[in-house]
Enzyme design. Structure first.
Site, PDB file in Angstrom:
ATOM      1  N   TYR A   1     154.770 -17.161 -20.462  1.00 18.63           N
ATOM      2  CA  TYR A   1     155.572 -16.484 -19.442  1.00 18.63           C
ATOM      3  C   TYR A   1     154.752 -16.457 -18.161  1.00 18.63           C
ATOM      4  CZ  TYR A   1     158.138 -12.729 -17.060  1.00 18.63           C
ATOM      5  OH  TYR A   1     158.855 -11.980 -16.157  1.00 18.63           O
TER       6      TYR A   1
ATOM      7  N   ASP B   1     147.165 -19.647 -15.676  1.00 23.54           N
ATOM      8  CA  ASP B   1     147.775 -18.354 -15.383  1.00 23.54           C
ATOM      9  C   ASP B   1     146.941 -17.300 -16.104  1.00 23.54           C
ATOM     10  OD1 ASP B   1     149.164 -16.003 -15.369  1.00 23.54           O
ATOM     11  OD2 ASP B   1     151.110 -16.882 -15.865  1.00 23.54           O
TER      12      ASP B   1
ATOM     13  N   LYS C   1     147.462  -8.026 -12.590  1.00 22.74           N
ATOM     14  CA  LYS C   1     147.095  -6.927 -13.476  1.00 22.74           C
ATOM     15  C   LYS C   1     145.728  -6.311 -13.127  1.00 22.74           C
ATOM     16  CE  LYS C   1     150.178  -8.593 -17.118  1.00 22.74           C
ATOM     17  NZ  LYS C   1     151.303  -7.694 -17.129  1.00 22.74           N
TER      18      LYS C   1
END
Ligand code: HOZ
Length: 431
Positions: A144, A239, A267
């Site tokens: 994702y 990623d 994050k």
């Protein structure tokens, strides 16, 4: 366990917010029950609006590696906030955070700050397309990379949780440019290159997949991607929104010794505030506007509060022993859960890296999305609900990784394992 206040707020939220939540997986749709509305957090614990206390393994989905309401973060936020909350003009804090990222991850020779992981991946892909002049991209099933159009194909996280293939509103013309391969399958990537070779701008990969549960790369997988990209003139994008500063001081690229062309962060780099970044080799980043011609911009990019929280988080993480402590806690947890499952005769596999971990109700090993989907979801749902009853807050989806923070102590994990012993017995009754 009393949940009437959460219930009341959920009903009220649903009247003004789609599904009552601002990100789908928070609605507890796949696990059932009422989503807990959170009142406050401190260290590794959160309290809901009904006064229930939980040991938290979500950590705001990864950013809170220092735990909730960390005094150092609150102090820097207060000091920064007193000078203003946003200027839409450069500040020194942005340079400091970029320098700190580059110090820890030398492959990010230049860094552009954005506000979310979605923005980071979307922008990195635009850059890869701009640099190569090619349109197609390759991603892995179950990975994702945020919710931009071309990446909502075979996506993990909330998309996998909802069990949907993609999303209406994404034109076929966008997803036609996205080629997919199974995670950990180098032969499939080689085939894709054989077919699309000079049309592929980039391969984008989560170096540890954390949006289909937790799936580690097989030995040689990431290095193999590097080699294939080099051979075919495509860029390799890691990623590391989830793994960045989470699994190793230099992130997954240092853990596995593979140097991507571009990296996406999010994050942890925002320390609990909305910040993300993308960066990489100077020759590519020089193409980003205004130095270059690949356009990307953002009103709140480099926001001073987010920069301050991110910087303080990275400084704390750079202190000796941080990653040893995170690793010891996730190891204690994963090892303990496997023991508890075996005592209860439940098939479970589990894995971890640094402060990130995951379990599947599956004999294992799980190496890709297809295998992850074979795990026993009904058993997960039972376990999740029982853990919640016992005061442990796990991600409300079998397709999300779990996180430990520096605020999780040995005793917190012991308490979690005592809860797991009871919860696992209840899960064992589900076939
Ligand atoms: N996609 C996020 C986890 N992989 C979930 C974000 C959220 O619901 O806050």
């Amino acid at each position: 366990m009393a949940t009437h206040e959460s219930r009341r707020l959920f009903a009220r939220a649903k009247r003004v917010i789609p599904g009552g939540v601002n990100s789908p997986v928070r609605a507890f749709g796949s696990v059932g029950g009422v989503p807990r509305f959170i009142d406050r957090g401190k260290g590794c614990r959160i309290w809901d609006v009904d006064g229930n206390e939980y040991i938290d393994y979500v950590g705001s989905w990864g950013p809170l590696i220092l735990g909730h309401a960390n005094p150092r973060i609150l102090k820097t936020l207060r000091a920064t906030m007193a000078r203003g909350t946003s200027f839409g003009a450069p500040t020194e804090l942005e340079i400091e955070l970029a320098e700190e990222i580059r110090r820890a991850m030398p492959g990010l020779e230049k860094v552009r700050m954005v506000s979310s992981g979605t923005e980071a991946t979307m922008s990195a892909i635009r850059l890869a397309r701009g640099v190569t002049g090619r349109a197609r991209i390759l991603k892995f099933e179950g990975c994702y990379h945020g919710h931009s159009d071309g990446l909502l194909v075979g996506a993990g996280s909330g998309v996998a949780t909802l069990g949907i293939p993609g999303s209406p509103g994404v034109p076929a013309a966008m997803t036609e440019l996205t080629v997919q391969a199974p995670y950990n399958d180098l032969a499939a990537v080689a085939d894709a290159f054989a077919h699309w070779g000079d049309e592929l701008a980039c391969v984008i990969v989560e170096p540890i997949a954390g949006n289909m549960g937790f799936v580690a790369p097989k030995p040689g997988f990431l290095a193999g991607l590097r080699e294939l990209c080099d051979r075919h003139g495509a860029l390799l994008i890691f990623d590391e929104v989830m793994t960045g500063f989470r699994v190793h001081p230099g992130s997954a690229q240092a853990l596995y010794g593979v140097d991507p062309d571009l990296t996406c962060l999010g994050k942890v780099v925002g320390g609990g505030m909305p910040a993300a970044a993308y960066g990489g080799k100077k020759k590519y980043m020089a193409r980003v506007a205004p130095e270059g011609d690949v356009y990307q911009a953002g009103t709140l990019s480099g926001n001073p509060l987010a920069m301050a929280a991110g910087l303080e988080t990275l400084r704390r993480l750079a202190e000796p022993g941080s990653y040893e402590q995170l690793g010891a806690r996730s190891e204690q947890l994963v090892h303990g859960l496997l023991e508890v499952a075996s005592e209860c005769g439940v098939e479970l596999c589990a894995d971890r890296a640094g402060g990130m971990w995951g379990i599947y109700f599956h004999p294992g090993p799980v190496t890709n999305f297809c295998e992850a989907k074979k795990a026993n979801e009904a058993r997960f749902r039972r376990f999740f609900a029982a853990m919640l009853d016992e005061g442990v807050y796990l991600a409300p989806s079998p397709f999300e990784a779990g996180f430990v923070s520096l605020a999780h102590r040995k005793a917190d994990v012991e308490q979690t394992l005592a809860a797991a012993r009871k919860a696992m017995k209840r899960a064992a009754r589900v076939r």
